[in-house]
Design a protein around this motif. Structure first.
Motif, PDB file in Angstrom:
ATOM      1  N   ALA A  23      10.046  16.060  -3.516  1.00 23.43           N
ATOM      2  CA  ALA A  23       8.958  15.372  -2.801  1.00 23.43           C
ATOM      3  C   ALA A  23       8.936  13.921  -3.276  1.00 23.43           C
ATOM      4  O   ALA A  23       9.539  13.601  -4.313  1.00 23.43           O
ATOM      5  N   PRO A  24       8.258  13.040  -2.541  1.00 30.25           N
ATOM      6  CA  PRO A  24       8.229  11.645  -2.992  1.00 30.25           C
ATOM      7  C   PRO A  24       7.592  11.519  -4.377  1.00 30.25           C
ATOM      8  O   PRO A  24       6.526  12.081  -4.635  1.00 30.25           O
ATOM      9  N   GLU A  25       8.301  10.804  -5.242  1.00 36.22           N
ATOM     10  CA  GLU A  25       7.888  10.724  -6.647  1.00 36.22           C
ATOM     11  C   GLU A  25       6.486  10.142  -6.815  1.00 36.22           C
ATOM     12  O   GLU A  25       6.032   9.300  -6.039  1.00 36.22           O
ATOM     13  N   ASN A  26       5.821  10.624  -7.876  1.00 40.35           N
ATOM     14  CA  ASN A  26       4.519  10.072  -8.260  1.00 40.35           C
ATOM     15  C   ASN A  26       3.465  10.166  -7.158  1.00 40.35           C
ATOM     16  O   ASN A  26       2.656   9.240  -6.971  1.00 40.35           O
ATOM     17  N   THR A  27       3.504  11.260  -6.403  1.00 41.47           N
ATOM     18  CA  THR A  27       2.462  11.506  -5.394  1.00 41.47           C
ATOM     19  C   THR A  27       1.809  12.863  -5.680  1.00 41.47           C
ATOM     20  O   THR A  27       2.340  13.671  -6.450  1.00 41.47           O
ATOM     21  N   LEU A  28       0.698  13.103  -5.013  1.00 42.95           N
ATOM     22  CA  LEU A  28       0.058  14.425  -5.146  1.00 42.95           C
ATOM     23  C   LEU A  28       0.939  15.495  -4.509  1.00 42.95           C
ATOM     24  O   LEU A  28       0.980  16.638  -4.981  1.00 42.95           O
ATOM     25  N   ALA A  29       1.658  15.132  -3.440  1.00 42.54           N
ATOM     26  CA  ALA A  29       2.582  16.092  -2.818  1.00 42.54           C
ATOM     27  C   ALA A  29       3.650  16.515  -3.821  1.00 42.54           C
ATOM     28  O   ALA A  29       4.074  17.680  -3.841  1.00 42.54           O
ATOM     29  N   ALA A  30       4.066  15.592  -4.668  1.00 39.94           N
ATOM     30  CA  ALA A  30       5.058  15.919  -5.693  1.00 39.94           C
ATOM     31  C   ALA A  30       4.481  16.928  -6.686  1.00 39.94           C
ATOM     32  O   ALA A  30       5.140  17.904  -7.051  1.00 39.94           O
ATOM     33  N   ASP A  76      -4.588  -5.430  -5.004  1.00 38.55           N
ATOM     34  CA  ASP A  76      -5.760  -4.655  -5.391  1.00 38.55           C
ATOM     35  C   ASP A  76      -5.547  -3.188  -5.012  1.00 38.55           C
ATOM     36  O   ASP A  76      -4.774  -2.868  -4.099  1.00 38.55           O
ATOM     37  N   CYS A  77      -6.293  -2.326  -5.700  1.00 36.54           N
ATOM     38  CA  CYS A  77      -6.140  -0.887  -5.475  1.00 36.54           C
ATOM     39  C   CYS A  77      -6.356  -0.519  -4.005  1.00 36.54           C
ATOM     40  O   CYS A  77      -5.605   0.277  -3.440  1.00 36.54           O
ATOM     41  N   ALA A  78      -7.366  -1.111  -3.384  1.00 26.91           N
ATOM     42  CA  ALA A  78      -7.667  -0.760  -1.990  1.00 26.91           C
ATOM     43  C   ALA A  78      -6.467  -1.033  -1.089  1.00 26.91           C
ATOM     44  O   ALA A  78      -6.180  -0.260  -0.159  1.00 26.91           O
ATOM     45  N   ASP A  79      -5.741  -2.108  -1.372  1.00 24.50           N
ATOM     46  CA  ASP A  79      -4.544  -2.422  -0.575  1.00 24.50           C
ATOM     47  C   ASP A  79      -3.419  -1.422  -0.860  1.00 24.50           C
ATOM     48  O   ASP A  79      -2.719  -0.983   0.054  1.00 24.50           O
ATOM     49  N   LEU A  80      -3.267  -1.069  -2.119  1.00 27.64           N
ATOM     50  CA  LEU A  80      -2.221  -0.105  -2.481  1.00 27.64           C
ATOM     51  C   LEU A  80      -2.480   1.246  -1.818  1.00 27.64           C
ATOM     52  O   LEU A  80      -1.549   1.937  -1.387  1.00 27.64           O
ATOM     53  N   MET A  81      -3.746   1.621  -1.726  1.00 26.02           N
ATOM     54  CA  MET A  81      -4.114   2.928  -1.153  1.00 26.02           C
ATOM     55  C   MET A  81      -3.797   3.006   0.340  1.00 26.02           C
ATOM     56  O   MET A  81      -3.685   4.100   0.893  1.00 26.02           O
ATOM     57  N   ARG A  82      -3.656   1.869   0.995  1.00 29.62           N
ATOM     58  CA  ARG A  82      -3.345   1.867   2.427  1.00 29.62           C
ATOM     59  C   ARG A  82      -1.844   2.039   2.691  1.00 29.62           C
ATOM     60  O   ARG A  82      -1.427   2.304   3.812  1.00 29.62           O
ATOM     61  N   LEU A  83      -1.030   1.897   1.645  1.00 30.42           N
ATOM     62  CA  LEU A  83       0.420   1.958   1.851  1.00 30.42           C
ATOM     63  C   LEU A  83       0.897   3.392   2.061  1.00 30.42           C
ATOM     64  O   LEU A  83       0.262   4.341   1.600  1.00 30.42           O
ATOM     65  N   ASP A  84       2.012   3.513   2.734  1.00 31.47           N
ATOM     66  CA  ASP A  84       2.652   4.824   2.907  1.00 31.47           C
ATOM     67  C   ASP A  84       3.635   5.010   1.754  1.00 31.47           C
ATOM     68  O   ASP A  84       4.577   4.239   1.601  1.00 31.47           O
ATOM     69  N   GLY A  95       2.693   9.262   5.525  1.00 27.14           N
ATOM     70  CA  GLY A  95       1.239   9.225   5.346  1.00 27.14           C
ATOM     71  C   GLY A  95       0.793   9.580   3.944  1.00 27.14           C
ATOM     72  O   GLY A  95      -0.388   9.419   3.608  1.00 27.14           O
ATOM     73  N   GLU A  96       1.709  10.063   3.128  1.00 24.38           N
ATOM     74  CA  GLU A  96       1.359  10.368   1.734  1.00 24.38           C
ATOM     75  C   GLU A  96       0.978   9.060   1.032  1.00 24.38           C
ATOM     76  O   GLU A  96       1.634   8.043   1.215  1.00 24.38           O
ATOM     77  N   ARG A  97      -0.108   9.089   0.260  1.00 25.63           N
ATOM     78  CA  ARG A  97      -0.608   7.860  -0.370  1.00 25.63           C
ATOM     79  C   ARG A  97      -0.214   7.789  -1.836  1.00 25.63           C
ATOM     80  O   ARG A  97       0.086   8.810  -2.469  1.00 25.63           O
TER      81      ARG A  97
END
Ligand code: G3P
Ligand code: MG
Length: 250
Positions: A23-30, A76-84, A95-97
């Motif tokens: 799964a994509p590294e360092n994600t909750l899906a991982a 900023d964190c808010a911007d990072l959270m919008r990234l795929d 869509g994984e954040r």
């Protein structure tokens, strides 16, 4: 002074970057992939956003694992959270954040996973990253649960983590274990040595294991090397291959 937890409470197999290559590294899906494959412990990397929020990412820059660009520490964190943070790995993960450390801790608890939290500061943010990450972990981690094992290639980050949360166990992370590893271990009141398996020779492997110090090796993806390290008495193996533990037991 942090004393080494006895008996060593961590499993031997650790899913690298959450879910290895599943799964994509360092994600909750991982983390979910790691847990689904039977792992009881995951490793992941933590860095600070521009506004000082610890988030999960390996690289200092966004290009490889997200659809963003530039340095993590410039957003900023808010911007990072919008990234795929999933599409680069495969369409199923679009869509994984990028999780915050707080979200990751909640996820670990719901999956009942132990963790090695690698503090991965951007250059110039070593102490700040160690302090903020350790504070957050100490305040959010449930009392009574096996505490996460902190580690870092950055001695400054580890020292700041120690000052902020002296009771959290810390491991020294090296690419190559130095000859004077025991001096460093004492100086940092660390409980374990983590190193690149590729640089680890037999003599050093024996020396650390014979000293009774938990030795954790990354990134072990070959069955033969894993068997050899386990037979020598290593305490932990980080792997990208989630099927490896079962393959070795079969
Ligand atoms: O913490 C073990 C391992 O993750 C260190 O290497 O580059 O994968 O973070 P890296
Ligand atoms: Mg890491």
């Amino acid at each position: 002074m942090t004393s080494r937890p006895t008996p060593w409470p961590y499993p031997r197999w650790i899913a690298h970057r959450g879910g290895g290559s599943a799964a994509p590294e360092n994600t909750l899906a991982a983390m979910r992939a790691g847990a689904a494959a039977g792992f009881r412990m995951v490793e992941f990397d933590v860095m600070l956003s521009r506004d000082g929020v610890p988030v999960l990412i390996h690289d200092e820059t966004l290009e490889r694992t997200t659809d963003g660009a530039g340095e993590v520490s410039a957003h900023d964190c808010a911007d990072l959270m919008r990234l795929d943070a999933g599409r680069w790995f495969g369409p199923a993960f679009a869509g994984e954040r990028m999780p915050t450390l707080a979200q990751a801790i909640d996820c670990l608890q719901s999956l009942q996973l132990c963790a090695n939290i690698e503090i991965k500061p951007a250059p110039g943010f070593e102490r700040e990253t160690g302090r903020i990450a350790a504070r957050m972990i100490a305040s959010r981690w449930p009392a009574g649960a096996v505490p996460p094992l902190l580690s870092s290639f950055s001695p400054a980050a580890l020292e700041a983590a120690r000052e902020a949360a002296p009771d959290l166990p810390r491991g020294l992370l090296f690419e190559t274990v130095p000859q004077d590893w025991a001096v460093h271990l004492r100086a940092h009141a660390a409980v374990s040595i983590h190193c690149d398996q590729a640089t680890l020779g037999d003599a050093m492997l024996r020396e650390v294991c014979d000293a009774g110090v938990p030795l954790l090796c990354y990134t072990v993806n070959a069955a033969g090397r894993a068997a050899e390290l386990l037979a020598a008495g290593v305490a932990g193996l980080f792997t990208d291959r989630l099927e490896l533990p079962q393959r070795l037991c079969a």
